[in-house]
Design a protein around this motif. Structure first.
Motif, PDB file in Angstrom:
ATOM      1  N   SER A  37       1.914  38.166  -4.525  1.00  0.00           N
ATOM      2  CA  SER A  37       2.764  37.567  -3.508  1.00  0.00           C
ATOM      3  C   SER A  37       3.900  38.524  -3.159  1.00  0.00           C
ATOM      4  CB  SER A  37       3.351  36.243  -4.017  1.00  0.00           C
ATOM      5  OG  SER A  37       4.266  36.497  -5.066  1.00  0.00           O
ATOM      6  N   GLU A  38       4.455  38.339  -1.969  1.00  0.00           N
ATOM      7  CA  GLU A  38       5.603  39.156  -1.587  1.00  0.00           C
ATOM      8  C   GLU A  38       6.766  38.902  -2.535  1.00  0.00           C
ATOM      9  OE1 GLU A  38       6.819  39.639   2.520  1.00  0.00           O
ATOM     10  OE2 GLU A  38       4.827  38.966   3.160  1.00  0.00           O
ATOM     11  N   LYS A  39       6.891  37.672  -2.996  1.00  0.00           N
ATOM     12  CA  LYS A  39       7.956  37.333  -3.947  1.00  0.00           C
ATOM     13  C   LYS A  39       7.821  38.170  -5.221  1.00  0.00           C
ATOM     14  CE  LYS A  39      10.152  33.535  -6.318  1.00  0.00           C
ATOM     15  NZ  LYS A  39       9.860  32.898  -7.544  1.00  0.00           N
ATOM     16  N   MET A  40       6.602  38.326  -5.710  1.00  0.00           N
ATOM     17  CA  MET A  40       6.366  39.118  -6.917  1.00  0.00           C
ATOM     18  C   MET A  40       6.689  40.585  -6.660  1.00  0.00           C
ATOM     19  SD  MET A  40       5.656  39.237 -10.086  1.00  0.00           S
ATOM     20  CE  MET A  40       5.035  37.615 -10.427  1.00  0.00           C
ATOM     21  N   ILE A  41       6.323  41.088  -5.500  1.00  0.00           N
ATOM     22  CA  ILE A  41       6.636  42.478  -5.152  1.00  0.00           C
ATOM     23  C   ILE A  41       8.151  42.663  -5.116  1.00  0.00           C
ATOM     24  CG2 ILE A  41       6.479  44.264  -3.354  1.00  0.00           C
ATOM     25  CD1 ILE A  41       3.832  43.816  -4.840  1.00  0.00           C
ATOM     26  N   ARG A  42       8.868  41.686  -4.565  1.00  0.00           N
ATOM     27  CA  ARG A  42      10.332  41.763  -4.523  1.00  0.00           C
ATOM     28  C   ARG A  42      10.923  41.797  -5.936  1.00  0.00           C
ATOM     29  NH1 ARG A  42      12.421  41.079   0.555  1.00  0.00           N
ATOM     30  NH2 ARG A  42      10.928  40.356   2.096  1.00  0.00           N
ATOM     31  N   GLU A  43      10.357  41.009  -6.832  1.00  0.00           N
ATOM     32  CA  GLU A  43      10.831  41.017  -8.226  1.00  0.00           C
ATOM     33  C   GLU A  43      10.570  42.371  -8.882  1.00  0.00           C
ATOM     34  OE1 GLU A  43       9.298  37.713 -10.503  1.00  0.00           O
ATOM     35  OE2 GLU A  43       9.848  36.295  -8.922  1.00  0.00           O
ATOM     36  N   ILE A  44       9.398  42.903  -8.678  1.00  0.00           N
ATOM     37  CA  ILE A  44       9.013  44.179  -9.290  1.00  0.00           C
ATOM     38  C   ILE A  44       9.875  45.322  -8.764  1.00  0.00           C
ATOM     39  CG2 ILE A  44       7.143  45.893  -9.424  1.00  0.00           C
ATOM     40  CD1 ILE A  44       5.178  43.450  -9.413  1.00  0.00           C
ATOM     41  N   PHE A  61       7.023  51.959  -3.156  1.00  0.00           N
ATOM     42  CA  PHE A  61       7.960  51.116  -2.407  1.00  0.00           C
ATOM     43  C   PHE A  61       8.928  51.968  -1.593  1.00  0.00           C
ATOM     44  CE2 PHE A  61      12.020  48.610  -2.458  1.00  0.00           C
ATOM     45  CZ  PHE A  61      11.604  47.629  -1.582  1.00  0.00           C
ATOM     46  N   ASN A  62       9.075  51.624  -0.307  1.00  0.00           N
ATOM     47  CA  ASN A  62       9.965  52.397   0.558  1.00  0.00           C
ATOM     48  C   ASN A  62      11.159  51.585   1.060  1.00  0.00           C
ATOM     49  OD1 ASN A  62       9.057  50.759   2.643  1.00  0.00           O
ATOM     50  ND2 ASN A  62       7.700  52.306   3.509  1.00  0.00           N
ATOM     51  N   GLY A  63      11.296  50.362   0.559  1.00  0.00           N
ATOM     52  CA  GLY A  63      12.395  49.509   0.978  1.00  0.00           C
ATOM     53  C   GLY A  63      11.990  48.464   1.993  1.00  0.00           C
ATOM     54  N   TYR A  64      10.826  48.631   2.599  1.00  0.00           N
ATOM     55  CA  TYR A  64      10.395  47.729   3.664  1.00  0.00           C
ATOM     56  C   TYR A  64       8.956  47.230   3.525  1.00  0.00           C
ATOM     57  CZ  TYR A  64      14.478  49.865   5.786  1.00  0.00           C
ATOM     58  OH  TYR A  64      15.736  50.314   6.005  1.00  0.00           O
ATOM     59  N   ASN A  65       8.171  47.858   2.699  1.00  0.00           N
ATOM     60  CA  ASN A  65       6.726  47.601   2.690  1.00  0.00           C
ATOM     61  C   ASN A  65       6.291  46.521   1.689  1.00  0.00           C
ATOM     62  OD1 ASN A  65       7.401  49.326   0.575  1.00  0.00           O
ATOM     63  ND2 ASN A  65       5.485  50.473   0.683  1.00  0.00           N
ATOM     64  N   TYR A  66       7.016  45.424   1.621  1.00  0.00           N
ATOM     65  CA  TYR A  66       6.666  44.324   0.713  1.00  0.00           C
ATOM     66  C   TYR A  66       5.286  43.759   1.029  1.00  0.00           C
ATOM     67  CZ  TYR A  66      11.672  44.246  -0.362  1.00  0.00           C
ATOM     68  OH  TYR A  66      12.941  44.583  -0.750  1.00  0.00           O
ATOM     69  N   ARG A  67       5.060  43.466   2.300  1.00  0.00           N
ATOM     70  CA  ARG A  67       3.791  42.831   2.696  1.00  0.00           C
ATOM     71  C   ARG A  67       2.595  43.730   2.398  1.00  0.00           C
ATOM     72  NH1 ARG A  67       4.257  40.427   8.154  1.00  0.00           N
ATOM     73  NH2 ARG A  67       5.107  38.731   6.940  1.00  0.00           N
TER      74      ARG A  67
END
Length: 103
Positions: free
Chosen positions: A75-82, A60-66
């Motif tokens: 999902s992007e939501k799950m990546i945000r949680e992780i 994760f680099n702060g921007y690469n959710y997608r």
């Protein structure tokens, strides 16, 4: 009869299958430590999830959710949680170009 005397041929049904799967010595340890109780055995996915999440955080680099969502089929939501804890850490780090009070 003592627990050490128990052999596969003394067991039947689920108990036989379990002892055959983990071995008679493992079965004896299981019976000694958990006999009469209920033991939850998680799915393999759950065990692997911890390693997967650590790998996601490291990429994760702060921007690469997608991109991470696509790579890990989440999902992007799950990546945000992780990655939420890592994002907080990143936001609290001083900018490399920022001068400190002591510079």
């Amino acid at each position: 009869m003592d627990i050490d005397d128990i052999a596969l041929e003394h067991l039947d049904g689920d108990q036989y299958e379990l002892a055959e799967l983990i071995g008679i010595e493992g079965y004896k340890k299981l019976v000694t430590n958990y006999g009469g109780g209920f033991v939850y055995v998680c799915k393999a996915d759950t065990l692997m999830k911890h390693g997967r999440n650590a790998e996601i955080r490291s990429k994760f680099n702060g921007y690469n959710y997608r991109e991470l969502a696509k790579e890990y089929n989440l999902s992007e939501k799950m990546i945000r949680e992780i990655t939420s804890d890592k994002l907080k850490e990143m936001k609290n780090m001083p900018d490399e170009e920022q001068l400190t009070l002591f510079d």
